[in-house]
Write an enzyme that holds these catalytic residues in place. Structure first.
Site, mmCIF file in Angstrom:
data_model
loop_
_atom_site.group_PDB
_atom_site.id
_atom_site.type_symbol
_atom_site.label_atom_id
_atom_site.label_comp_id
_atom_site.label_asym_id
_atom_site.label_seq_id
_atom_site.Cartn_x
_atom_site.Cartn_y
_atom_site.Cartn_z
ATOM 1 N N TRP A 95 57.047 24.407 36.746
ATOM 2 C CA TRP A 95 57.641 25.714 36.510
ATOM 3 C C TRP A 95 59.168 25.701 36.648
ATOM 4 O O TRP A 95 59.823 26.675 36.334
ATOM 5 C CB TRP A 95 57.072 26.691 37.560
ATOM 6 C CG TRP A 95 57.090 26.049 38.915
ATOM 7 C CD1 TRP A 95 56.033 25.373 39.495
ATOM 8 C CD2 TRP A 95 58.187 25.900 39.823
ATOM 9 N NE1 TRP A 95 56.429 24.818 40.704
ATOM 10 C CE2 TRP A 95 57.749 25.141 40.927
ATOM 11 C CE3 TRP A 95 59.517 26.343 39.809
ATOM 12 C CZ2 TRP A 95 58.571 24.806 41.998
ATOM 13 C CZ3 TRP A 95 60.344 26.006 40.877
ATOM 14 C CH2 TRP A 95 59.859 25.248 41.947
ATOM 15 N N ASN A 96 59.762 24.629 37.163
ATOM 16 C CA ASN A 96 61.177 24.741 37.575
ATOM 17 C C ASN A 96 62.153 24.832 36.390
ATOM 18 O O ASN A 96 63.144 25.541 36.458
ATOM 19 C CB ASN A 96 61.570 23.630 38.560
ATOM 20 C CG ASN A 96 61.394 22.247 38.007
ATOM 21 O OD1 ASN A 96 60.601 22.020 37.088
ATOM 22 N ND2 ASN A 96 62.110 21.295 38.554
ATOM 23 N N LYS A 123 49.564 21.829 29.475
ATOM 24 C CA LYS A 123 48.979 22.532 30.628
ATOM 25 C C LYS A 123 50.180 22.857 31.514
ATOM 26 O O LYS A 123 50.700 21.997 32.221
ATOM 27 C CB LYS A 123 47.967 21.644 31.365
ATOM 28 C CG LYS A 123 47.363 22.329 32.602
ATOM 29 C CD LYS A 123 48.198 22.053 33.828
ATOM 30 C CE LYS A 123 47.736 22.754 35.075
ATOM 31 N NZ LYS A 123 48.225 24.121 35.187
ATOM 32 N N HIS A 124 50.624 24.082 31.388
ATOM 33 C CA HIS A 124 51.825 24.454 32.134
ATOM 34 C C HIS A 124 51.445 24.886 33.548
ATOM 35 O O HIS A 124 50.266 25.113 33.841
ATOM 36 C CB HIS A 124 52.554 25.591 31.402
ATOM 37 C CG HIS A 124 54.050 25.417 31.413
ATOM 38 N ND1 HIS A 124 54.715 24.876 32.492
ATOM 39 C CD2 HIS A 124 55.018 25.707 30.500
ATOM 40 C CE1 HIS A 124 56.013 24.838 32.229
ATOM 41 N NE2 HIS A 124 56.224 25.324 31.032
ATOM 42 N N ALA A 125 52.444 24.978 34.425
ATOM 43 C CA ALA A 125 52.191 25.422 35.797
ATOM 44 C C ALA A 125 51.601 26.831 35.767
ATOM 45 O O ALA A 125 51.968 27.659 34.925
ATOM 46 C CB ALA A 125 53.490 25.402 36.590
ATOM 47 N N GLY A 159 56.167 16.724 37.973
ATOM 48 C CA GLY A 159 55.766 17.554 39.109
ATOM 49 C C GLY A 159 55.773 16.744 40.382
ATOM 50 O O GLY A 159 56.536 15.788 40.519
ATOM 51 N N SER A 160 54.896 17.125 41.301
ATOM 52 C CA SER A 160 54.864 16.466 42.608
ATOM 53 C C SER A 160 54.176 15.101 42.515
ATOM 54 O O SER A 160 53.447 14.829 41.564
ATOM 55 C CB SER A 160 54.102 17.350 43.596
ATOM 56 O OG SER A 160 52.772 17.502 43.143
ATOM 57 N N GLU A 163 56.978 11.719 35.819
ATOM 58 C CA GLU A 163 58.319 12.087 36.270
ATOM 59 C C GLU A 163 58.113 12.968 37.500
ATOM 60 O O GLU A 163 57.754 14.135 37.378
ATOM 61 C CB GLU A 163 59.039 12.832 35.130
ATOM 62 C CG GLU A 163 60.541 12.805 35.279
ATOM 63 C CD GLU A 163 61.030 13.942 36.132
ATOM 64 O OE1 GLU A 163 61.086 13.760 37.367
ATOM 65 O OE2 GLU A 163 61.357 14.995 35.589
ATOM 66 N N LEU A 164 58.296 12.352 38.680
ATOM 67 C CA LEU A 164 57.905 13.055 39.909
ATOM 68 C C LEU A 164 59.136 13.451 40.724
ATOM 69 O O LEU A 164 60.172 13.741 40.152
ATOM 70 C CB LEU A 164 56.929 12.164 40.685
ATOM 71 C CG LEU A 164 55.773 11.628 39.794
ATOM 72 C CD1 LEU A 164 54.885 10.675 40.562
ATOM 73 C CD2 LEU A 164 54.977 12.751 39.172
ATOM 74 N N CYS A 197 64.313 18.208 40.401
ATOM 75 C CA CYS A 197 64.008 16.851 40.861
ATOM 76 C C CYS A 197 65.270 16.015 40.947
ATOM 77 O O CYS A 197 65.389 15.148 41.798
ATOM 78 C CB CYS A 197 62.973 16.204 39.942
ATOM 79 S SG CYS A 197 63.373 16.338 38.207
HETATM 80 P P1 NDP Z 1 52.795 20.590 41.340
HETATM 81 O O1 NDP Z 1 53.013 19.153 41.194
HETATM 82 O O2 NDP Z 1 51.592 21.045 42.065
HETATM 83 O O3 NDP Z 1 52.773 21.280 39.898
HETATM 84 C C1 NDP Z 1 53.226 20.670 38.707
HETATM 85 C C2 NDP Z 1 52.128 20.700 37.650
HETATM 86 O O4 NDP Z 1 51.060 19.850 38.061
HETATM 87 C C3 NDP Z 1 51.503 22.076 37.472
HETATM 88 O O5 NDP Z 1 51.180 22.248 36.118
HETATM 89 C C4 NDP Z 1 50.262 21.996 38.324
HETATM 90 O O6 NDP Z 1 49.269 22.909 37.942
HETATM 91 C C5 NDP Z 1 49.824 20.576 38.057
HETATM 92 N N1 NDP Z 1 48.955 20.003 39.072
HETATM 93 C C6 NDP Z 1 49.005 20.170 40.421
HETATM 94 N N2 NDP Z 1 48.048 19.446 41.014
HETATM 95 C C7 NDP Z 1 47.351 18.806 40.047
HETATM 96 C C8 NDP Z 1 46.225 17.933 40.036
HETATM 97 N N3 NDP Z 1 45.632 17.559 41.163
HETATM 98 N N4 NDP Z 1 45.788 17.479 38.858
HETATM 99 C C9 NDP Z 1 46.383 17.850 37.728
HETATM 100 N N5 NDP Z 1 47.447 18.685 37.658
HETATM 101 C C10 NDP Z 1 47.934 19.154 38.806
HETATM 102 O O7 NDP Z 1 54.075 21.212 41.997
HETATM 103 P P2 NDP Z 1 54.247 22.544 42.860
HETATM 104 O O8 NDP Z 1 54.563 23.638 41.943
HETATM 105 O O9 NDP Z 1 53.120 22.815 43.792
HETATM 106 O O10 NDP Z 1 55.491 22.118 43.722
HETATM 107 C C11 NDP Z 1 55.299 21.289 44.869
HETATM 108 C C12 NDP Z 1 56.386 20.259 44.992
HETATM 109 O O11 NDP Z 1 56.376 19.397 43.858
HETATM 110 C C13 NDP Z 1 57.801 20.815 45.008
HETATM 111 O O12 NDP Z 1 58.158 21.291 46.250
HETATM 112 C C14 NDP Z 1 58.578 19.608 44.549
HETATM 113 O O13 NDP Z 1 58.795 18.755 45.653
HETATM 114 C C15 NDP Z 1 57.668 18.935 43.551
HETATM 115 N N6 NDP Z 1 58.003 19.308 42.151
HETATM 116 C C16 NDP Z 1 58.713 18.423 41.404
HETATM 117 C C17 NDP Z 1 59.092 18.761 40.133
HETATM 118 C C18 NDP Z 1 59.883 17.819 39.290
HETATM 119 O O14 NDP Z 1 60.636 18.278 38.445
HETATM 120 N N7 NDP Z 1 59.718 16.520 39.437
HETATM 121 C C19 NDP Z 1 58.776 20.064 39.549
HETATM 122 C C20 NDP Z 1 57.980 20.908 40.394
HETATM 123 C C21 NDP Z 1 57.629 20.526 41.650
HETATM 124 P P3 NDP Z 1 49.083 24.323 38.733
HETATM 125 O O15 NDP Z 1 50.365 25.037 38.618
HETATM 126 O O16 NDP Z 1 47.972 24.956 38.006
HETATM 127 O O17 NDP Z 1 48.749 23.959 40.157
#
Ligand code: NDP
Length: 453
Positions: free
Chosen positions: A129-130, A153-155, A205-206, A227-228, A261
């Protein structure tokens, strides 16, 4: 699926999640779209990307306000994000033919041998979402240009953005289902990955999400790009151009309300300029306007979700308990919205969260180093390896040190950024694979060898 305004905490809209049947149908349609799309001339794909860029530019204020309402980014930064998406589309609209042209192998004199770049099929993107537009377009522009089709599959907190992005491609004239959004929660992602129509997956994402997706994709023998997170070092040497270093440091940590990130998170400053840098940095941070993200003059908006802000505050508290000094900020603001003030920590102990974890919000850790050698050692003292920057007037020295920072990209005297012209991605726990530029368009292709005797 609800979209909640993080500024007011009001529900903006709610959306029905796709049923399993709807997901199946969407994937079938995507696969069918691939059969035709993969056969189109690259020139035609380029034209459609140029159309998408025009739509983004013509509607940038509307899309920016949608972004700001859903995730709280200051609207001026949201406008810049939409413009950057247009630039990403334009980059591939201009370059796709060149980036995908056959590569002749010069070391086979006895035959005609070359590599063709062919699309793989349906590529799933799990996105955060960021930067709700940019992350999706950074994936979509090269992937579609290469002849793949994309499913997003967006956040779960940005469903409005997910649908708006789908609409951009529709309006641009892309064939139906060449790019579609699946409104599903994370628990449904495994089923999509295992679906035989999906050929590859990219995640931003994370680490938790990255590992979960990579595990399933690995079992299914499907390629992944991850890309984490990051804990980028911002290294300030004694001969740094201090004014621009300070100015950039303030932006690098606090842009996007700190939720990036590649935000600089650890400011590693050599002893000689430590006090001056820190004083000026704190002064700059205190001048930032925190408030309504729809107000053009706001620099820092709310954090995107309550839970994310609570986690950030917990990291600050634990760092403080471990011995860090909170120079400014340090606790959530009172009132509506998930507002966390720009915060600076000094005397940051080695293993506390601010030094060792990703802080996904406006919290800077300033760390003193004896000299450049120690600064590099501290910069690499992290399990992440996304980006980093080095600040010095001596450019040769900057380049030498850039070579010693363990990261996917290092910038000398410049903010770490993703730019369509250069590859972007990480090493270590920041993931693998590259987005953007030539490397990005080559991630999801079959590099097919053709040998003609
Ligand atoms: P997430 O990693 O949970 O979310 C990113 C995406 O991954 C969302 O679409 C989410 O779906 C999906 N997702 C989450 N868990 C799973 C899974 N087990 N299997 C498949 N898809 C999954 O990030 P958060 O929004 O919870 O943020 C948490 C932390 O992640 C932040 O504090 C930051 O440290 C890091 N982050 C890093 C980013 C980057 O740009 N690298 C961007 C965002 C977060 P859904 O929304 O439906 O849960």
């Amino acid at each position: 699926m609800e979209s909640v305004n993080p500024t007011t905490e009001e529900t903006i809209d709610s959306y029905a999640e796709y049923t399993d049947g709807e997901v199946e149908t969407a994937l079938e349609e995507a696969d069918r779209a691939f059969a035709d799309w993969s056969q189109t001339e690259i020139r035609e794909r380029q034209q459609l990307l140029a159309n998408a860029a025009e739509i983004l530019r013509n509607n940038k204020q509307e899309y920016a306000e949608l972004i700001t309402r859903e995730m709280g980014k200051p609207v001026s930064q949201a406008v810049a994000e939409v413009e950057k998406c247009a630039w990403g589309c334009e980059f591939y609209a201009e370059r796709a033919i060149e980036l995908l042209q056959n590569e002749v192998i010069g070391t086979v004199p006895e035959a005609k041998a070359y590599v063709r770049y062919e699309p793989l099929g349906v590529v799933l993107a799990v996105m955060p979402w960021n930067y709700p537009f940019w992350q999706a377009f950074r994936f979509a522009a090269p992937t579609l240009a290469a002849g793949n089709v994309g499913v997003l599959k967006h956040a779960s907190n940005v469903p409005g953005c997910a649908l708006a992005i789908e609409e951009v491609f529709e309006k641009a004239g892309f064939p139906e289902s060449a790019f579609s959004s699946l409104l599903i929660g994370s628990s449904k992602v495994d089923d999509v990955i295992t679906n035989s129509r999906v050929r590859a997956v990219t995640v931003t994402g994370s680490e938790f999400a990255g590992k979960a997706v990579a595990e399933t994709a690995g079992r299914e023998l499907k390629k992944t790009v991850l890309e984490l997170g990051g804990s980028d070092p911002f290294v300030v040497l004694e001969d740094a151009p201090l004014e621009s270093a300070v100015e950039t440091a303030v932006t690098a940590r606090n842009q996007n309300s700190g939720q990036s990130c590649i935000a600089a998170k650890r400011f590693v400053v050599v002893d000689e300029v430590y006090d001056e840098f820190t004083d000026r940095f704190v002064e700059g941070v205190r001048e930032l306007e925190v408030g309504d993200p729809l107000d053009e003059s706001t620099d820092v908006g709310p954090q995107a979700r309550a839970g994310l802000m609570e986690e950030l505050h917990e990291q600050v508290e634990q760092s403080r308990e471990a011995g860090a000094t909170v120079v400014t900020g340090g606790k959530p603001l009172e009132g509506d919205g998930h507002f966390y003030p720009p915060t600076v920590l000094t005397d940051v102990p080695r293993d506390c969260p601010a030094a060792s974890e990703e802080t996904f919000g406006p919290v800077a850790a300033v760390i003193r180093a004896d000299d450049a050698e120690e600064a590099i050692e501290i910069a690499n003292r992290t399990r992440y390896g996304l980006g980093g920057s080095v600040w010095t007037e001596d450019l040769e020295r900057g380049e030498r040190l850039a070579g010693r920072i363990e990261a996917g990209c290092v910038f000398v005297n410049e903010i770490v950024k993703s730019d369509p012209r250069v590859p972007f991605g990480g090493i270590k726990d920041s993931g693998y694979g590259r987005e953007l530029s030539q490397q990005g368009i080559h991630e999801f292709v079959n590099e097919k060898t053709v040998w003609v005797q």
